[in-house]
Design a protein around this motif. Structure first.
Motif, PDB file in Angstrom:
ATOM      1  N   GLN B 441       0.827  -1.199   0.000  1.00 31.21           N
ATOM      2  CA  GLN B 441       0.000   0.000   0.000  1.00 31.21           C
ATOM      3  C   GLN B 441       0.864   1.253   0.000  1.00 31.21           C
ATOM      4  OE1 GLN B 441      -3.597  -0.012   0.104  1.00 31.21           O
ATOM      5  NE2 GLN B 441      -3.112  -2.079  -0.557  1.00 31.21           N
ATOM      6  N   PHE B 442       0.245   2.358  -0.374  1.00 28.33           N
ATOM      7  CA  PHE B 442       0.979   3.618  -0.419  1.00 28.33           C
ATOM      8  C   PHE B 442       1.218   4.170   0.975  1.00 28.33           C
ATOM      9  CE2 PHE B 442       0.052   4.089  -4.910  1.00 28.33           C
ATOM     10  CZ  PHE B 442       1.244   4.662  -5.318  1.00 28.33           C
ATOM     11  N   THR B 443       2.361   4.779   1.155  1.00 26.45           N
ATOM     12  CA  THR B 443       2.617   5.502   2.393  1.00 26.45           C
ATOM     13  C   THR B 443       2.922   6.944   2.031  1.00 26.45           C
ATOM     14  OG1 THR B 443       4.917   4.854   2.208  1.00 26.45           O
ATOM     15  CG2 THR B 443       3.536   3.549   3.669  1.00 26.45           C
ATOM     16  N   ASN B 444       2.682   7.851   2.962  1.00 22.88           N
ATOM     17  CA  ASN B 444       3.003   9.247   2.678  1.00 22.88           C
ATOM     18  C   ASN B 444       4.438   9.535   3.068  1.00 22.88           C
ATOM     19  OD1 ASN B 444       2.959   9.417   5.404  1.00 22.88           O
ATOM     20  ND2 ASN B 444       1.022  10.525   5.546  1.00 22.88           N
ATOM     21  N   VAL B 445       4.811  10.795   3.073  1.00 19.68           N
ATOM     22  CA  VAL B 445       6.210  11.160   3.280  1.00 19.68           C
ATOM     23  C   VAL B 445       6.712  10.667   4.627  1.00 19.68           C
ATOM     24  CG1 VAL B 445       7.819  13.076   3.161  1.00 19.68           C
ATOM     25  CG2 VAL B 445       5.652  13.197   1.933  1.00 19.68           C
ATOM     26  N   LYS B 446       5.831  10.663   5.633  1.00 17.91           N
ATOM     27  CA  LYS B 446       6.267  10.260   6.974  1.00 17.91           C
ATOM     28  C   LYS B 446       6.289   8.747   7.140  1.00 17.91           C
ATOM     29  CE  LYS B 446       4.174  14.403   8.839  1.00 17.91           C
ATOM     30  NZ  LYS B 446       2.836  14.844   9.193  1.00 17.91           N
ATOM     31  N   GLY B 447       5.887   8.032   6.110  1.00 20.60           N
ATOM     32  CA  GLY B 447       5.914   6.581   6.216  1.00 20.60           C
ATOM     33  C   GLY B 447       4.652   5.983   6.783  1.00 20.60           C
ATOM     34  N   GLN B 448       3.619   6.825   6.965  1.00 24.20           N
ATOM     35  CA  GLN B 448       2.360   6.271   7.449  1.00 24.20           C
ATOM     36  C   GLN B 448       1.481   5.896   6.266  1.00 24.20           C
ATOM     37  OE1 GLN B 448       1.643   9.941   9.217  1.00 24.20           O
ATOM     38  NE2 GLN B 448       2.063   9.284  11.323  1.00 24.20           N
ATOM     39  N   MET B 449       0.571   4.976   6.538  1.00 29.69           N
ATOM     40  CA  MET B 449      -0.396   4.625   5.505  1.00 29.69           C
ATOM     41  C   MET B 449      -1.265   5.842   5.191  1.00 29.69           C
ATOM     42  SD  MET B 449      -0.310   1.490   4.556  1.00 29.69           S
ATOM     43  CE  MET B 449      -0.521  -0.224   4.939  1.00 29.69           C
ATOM     44  N   ILE B 450      -1.577   5.993   3.923  1.00 31.20           N
ATOM     45  CA  ILE B 450      -2.518   7.046   3.565  1.00 31.20           C
ATOM     46  C   ILE B 450      -3.915   6.539   3.868  1.00 31.20           C
ATOM     47  CG2 ILE B 450      -3.479   8.376   1.669  1.00 31.20           C
ATOM     48  CD1 ILE B 450      -0.729   8.403   0.428  1.00 31.20           C
ATOM     49  N   GLN B 451      -4.637   7.298   4.694  1.00 33.89           N
ATOM     50  CA  GLN B 451      -5.911   6.794   5.193  1.00 33.89           C
ATOM     51  C   GLN B 451      -7.071   7.060   4.256  1.00 33.89           C
ATOM     52  OE1 GLN B 451      -6.336   4.867   7.789  1.00 33.89           O
ATOM     53  NE2 GLN B 451      -4.140   4.894   8.170  1.00 33.89           N
ATOM     54  N   SER B 452      -6.939   8.092   3.421  1.00 26.78           N
ATOM     55  CA  SER B 452      -8.119   8.506   2.662  1.00 26.78           C
ATOM     56  C   SER B 452      -8.465   7.486   1.582  1.00 26.78           C
ATOM     57  CB  SER B 452      -7.876   9.872   2.032  1.00 26.78           C
ATOM     58  OG  SER B 452      -6.653   9.867   1.362  1.00 26.78           O
ATOM     59  N   GLN B 453      -9.630   7.668   0.971  1.00 23.87           N
ATOM     60  CA  GLN B 453     -10.182   6.697   0.018  1.00 23.87           C
ATOM     61  C   GLN B 453      -9.352   6.657  -1.268  1.00 23.87           C
ATOM     62  OE1 GLN B 453     -11.449   4.049  -1.219  1.00 23.87           O
ATOM     63  NE2 GLN B 453     -13.378   4.398  -0.182  1.00 23.87           N
TER      64      GLN B 453
END
Lengths: 318, 514
Positions: B441-453
């Motif tokens: 899955q995609f992660t954002n710059v901070k390495g967290q999962m992107i939560q949005s749809q």
């Protein structure tokens, strides 16, 4: 005149470049050949070993990544695929595998669809290829351009709508669902005209003319003159039309819409591997893989020549 | 720059020149399309339409009363001139068309502006006392019927014009005492009209299962059709360019830039993948073919058969098998590497962004190289051997021979194959979906999962697999955005094909190989 005194007589050996005459050359040739043999062996191993592993695992009693060659050999995996009375430990519980995952049904679906599609699609493809190659009609070029443009859209795009259309005419569930899937596969036949058209283009037009002078109409020319000459391309088209539904996942999964009795082998086995996330499904998957591969392998073994011819011809003509 | 000047340049400058000239030619190419081709196209269409209207005027003026009645009753002129078969068929088509238009077509067309008025209504049954729902307007069927109606109308206009033309033709033939009998028409179906017989069934299939769904999906791109608006319970509606805006992050809202970021990433990966998958397979396959075809190598047939056998295994078996074989925890490959002491920790073949991308490309090589090998070895044998011989006498090294003879020849012959293969790889669903499933899955710059749809978008997803997920596997389905993606794929593919085809035409004009 003195200068020519040292001139040697010319021998044929000096005139013609010949590898065999030089010993160093021969050695070099040999050593590169040995290198090539080594590379080819490595390549063959890379390509074959995974399949050997697949076959070995299909006989394994249980799967574990540490064991490459199974210690306990069994035919249970094959039995589980087909035998509806055969209970086995699966995913830590005793169950009848063939009831949850009706592999026999999937295989039957696939074989039926592939057989019907290969016949119908071949006829339709060859007919349209012949029309584009031989018949002169006003919209020929425009039609070919239209097909080119339609081919640029991803084929899956309209698939959802196709599913609903099939639903409207009650061709999406049960046995009619298989018929719907066949319709979906053969509906695109005209778009595969390219390779066969290239082949028809190479058959001399004077044959048509000769037949026409003898009083044959175009229908007779197509079935009696062109078809008997086109054996390689007919076999190639059949082979492609047979293997395409055999390995199709995308369309089959849409039409089946989660109904496991409508799956083909590709969808079914993918479901098996994703749902049984543990290791238990793997040997059975391997067994299924072996069974699914055997028919195609046999076909390829006998029709290899035609396949190679078609692939090469298709590539050259684009 | 003249040819002589170009040839006198050193190699790197030549490459540079070619590179620059390729990109410099692109604006010119599009400029030509917009200034010349498109205006010409419209002028041509205008002329044709004008011609048709003028012809209709002539038909009316020159026609006798039978032809004039054919304006209203299709086939009348033909029927009364003893061409019964055609006359009856035309009339039957007209009757069927009018029936469809009156019962379904016109009412659908009237409602399509708002996709119907009421989705469902309910009333309390006076006898049973239960609320009963009745479905009124089904947006899906409305749109479908409208499209069918539009296509039928096109066919109707075409046939209407044709029967007028036929009627006038018959009228003129009658004047000189001739006629066309039904027998001749039937006979022409295996003669000069044979293409109608050959193409009618394939075309019917193409229209029903390809063209109508495509038009439908293109229209859906401008609606909010999604799993939230399940017909027949609710109506969907036109939303203009909202779906396009959403994809490019212009729709507003908190998650819009994330959506655009994911779309950009997937687009970049799709193109990267297509380039790598095409060229690694092509060149490595060619090298393998050359190794097998090398002079003095024995057992040529054995090597070839080994590789062909792997083609015969259905692709999905190899791919599903590989997805398990490479799995991090219970995959055999990790275990083998551990046992051999090559690695100390399991490699996340299918769970780490970059590694998964490499894995996918490598596995694709494993799948694709035998195929390319097969194709190349046939063509390699066709290269005239005297070219190599003369090169050898001139003292060319093997590499030089490859670069100057083999490669140009192969590129020349298989150029179209490369293009179609590239396009095929943009839409290569099986390799990605069955191998990695688009994960991780995609992660954002901070390495967290992107939560949005994101409709299940993963880092190795191609546009086509994302489209599939959007329509099939996700709980929340959005057909509108999915069809925008489909249209986008079309634009990408069309651009590439246009540029390369125009370039390859230019190459062909320069003269054939040799």
């Amino acid at each position: 005149m003195k200068r020519f005194k040292y001139l040697k007589p010319i021998k044929s050996k000096d005139l013609f470049y010949n590898e065999k005459n030089s010993r160093g050359m021969r050695f070099k040739q040999k050593s590169t050949n040995v290198l090539v043999y080594i590379v080819l062996t490595i390549i063959s191993l890379i390509w074959v070993l995974p399949f050997v592993y697949l076959i070995l695992q299909s006989f394994a009693k249980s799967y574990s990544p540490q064991v490459l060659i199974p210690k306990e050999w069994t035919l249970d995996n094959y039995r589980a695929l087909f035998d509806t009375n055969f209970k086995m430990m699966f995913n830590n519980k005793e169950m009848v595998f063939a009831e949850v995952y009706p592999f026999g049904r999937w295989l039957l679906n696939t074989v039926l669809i592939a057989l019907v599609v290969s016949v119908l699609q071949t006829v339709l493809t060859l007919m349209s290829a012949y029309a584009f190659s031989r018949l002169n009609f006003g919209f020929r070029k425009k039609y070919m351009k239209l097909i080119l443009i339609i081919g640029m859209f991803p084929g899956f795009l309209g698939m959802i709508i196709t599913f609903y259309i099939l639903k409207q005419v009650n061709l999406s569930t049960g046995v009619p669902g298989l018929f719907g899937l066949v319709l979906v596969y053969i509906s695109g036949s005209v778009m595969n005209y390219y390779v066969s058209k290239g082949f028809f283009d190479t058959i001399s037009k004077s044959l048509d003319e000769a037949a026409m002078i003898d009083g044959a109409n175009k229908n007779t020319i197509f079935w009696r003159v062109i078809m008997p000459l086109s054996k390689p391309i007919i076999v190639y088209t059949i082979l492609l039309a047979f293997t395409a539904p055999w390995g199709d996942y995308m369309f089959a999964s849409v039409i089946a819409a989660g109904d496991s009795s409508l799956f083909n082998v590709a969808v079914g086995l993918q479901q098996l591997l994703t749902k049984e996330s543990g290791v238990s499904g793997f040997p059975i998957f391997c067994a299924a893989g072996v069974i699914v591969s055997i028919p195609i392998m046999t076909l390829f073994f006998f029709l290899q020549g035609y396949y190679v011819e078609g692939v090469t011809g298709g590539a050259v003509k684009g | 720059m003249t040819t002589i000047e170009y040839l006198s340049l050193p190699l790197h400058k030549r490459l540079f020149h070619k590179f620059i000239s390729f990109f410099a030619s692109i604006p010119m190419f599009f400029a030509k399309i917009f200034t010349k081709k498109i205006p010409q196209f419209f002028v041509g269409i205008y002329k044709k339409i004008a011609q048709v209207f003028f012809n209709i005027y002539l038909f009316f003026v020159d026609g006798d009363f039978k032809t004039k009645l054919s304006f209203v009753f299709m086939g009348f002129g033909l029927f009364t001139r003893k061409s019964f078969l055609r006359g009856i068929l035309y009339f039957l088509f007209q009757a069927a068309y009018i029936y469809f238009a009156v019962t379904i077509g016109i009412s659908s067309l009237m409602k399509i502006g708002t996709f119907g008025h009421i989705a469902q209504s309910s009333y309390v049954d006076p006898i049973v006392g239960i609320e009963i729902y009745t479905y009124q307007d089904d947006s899906f069927m409305l749109l479908l019927n409208t499209i069918i109606f539009a296509i039928l109308t096109c066919v109707y206009v075409f046939l209407w014009y044709n029967q007028l033309k036929d009627s006038v033709e018959l009228q003129n033939l009658h004047r000189i005492g001739k006629t066309i009998k039904d027998k001749e028409i039937v006979k022409s179906l295996v003669g000069k009209n044979y293409h109608y017989v050959m193409l009618s069934i394939p075309t019917l299939g193409l229209i029903i299962f390809t063209i109508i769904p495509l038009i439908f999906m293109i229209l859906v791109a401008f609606t909010n059709y999604s799993s939230q608006f399940q017909q027949p319970k609710e109506l969907f509606d036109w939303v203009g360019s909202y779906n396009f805006k959403k994809l490019f992050g212009l729709a507003g809202g908190a998650a819009s830039h994330e959506f655009a970021y994911v779309f950009g990433q997937i687009l970049i990966w799709t193109l990267t993948w297509a380039v790598f998958a095409t060229f690694t397979n092509y060149f490595l396959g060619m090298i393998v073919a050359m190794l097998i075809n090398k002079k003095g190598i024995r057992l040529k047939k054995l090597w070839r058969t080994i590789l062909i056998t792997t083609i015969a295994v259905p692709q999905f078996i190899s791919l599903l098998f590989m997805s398990r074989f490479l799995s991090t925890n219970d995959g055999a490959l990790n275990q083998i590497l551990l046992d051999l002491g090559i690695i100390t920790q399991n490699i996340k073949f299918l769970e780490d962004g970059i590694i998964t991308k490499i894995t996918v490309i490598v596995v694709n090589m494993w799948i694709g190289i035998p195929y390319t090998m097969l194709m190349c070895s046939g063509i390699l044998m066709n290269i005239p051997q005297d070219l190599y011989e003369s090169a050898r006498i001139d003292g060319a090294s093997p590499f030089k021979m490859y670069a100057k003879i083999t490669l140009p020849y192969m590129l020349f012959v298989t150029g179209p194959y490369l293009i179609s293969n590239f396009v095929g790889n943009i839409n290569n669903f099986n390799v990605i979906y069955l191998l990695s499933g688009g994960n991780p899955q995609f992660t954002n710059v901070k390495g967290q999962m992107i939560q949005s749809q994101l409709f299940g978008a993963g880092q190795t997803d191609l546009l086509i697999t994302w489209l599939y997920k959007m329509c099939m596997t996700q709980v929340e389905k959005d057909y509108g955005v999915a069809s925008v993606i489909g249209i986008f794929v079309f634009v990408v593919v069309a651009t590439f094909s246009l540029i390369t085809y125009s370039r390859s035409n230019a190459v062909k004009n320069e003269g054939d190989f040799q």
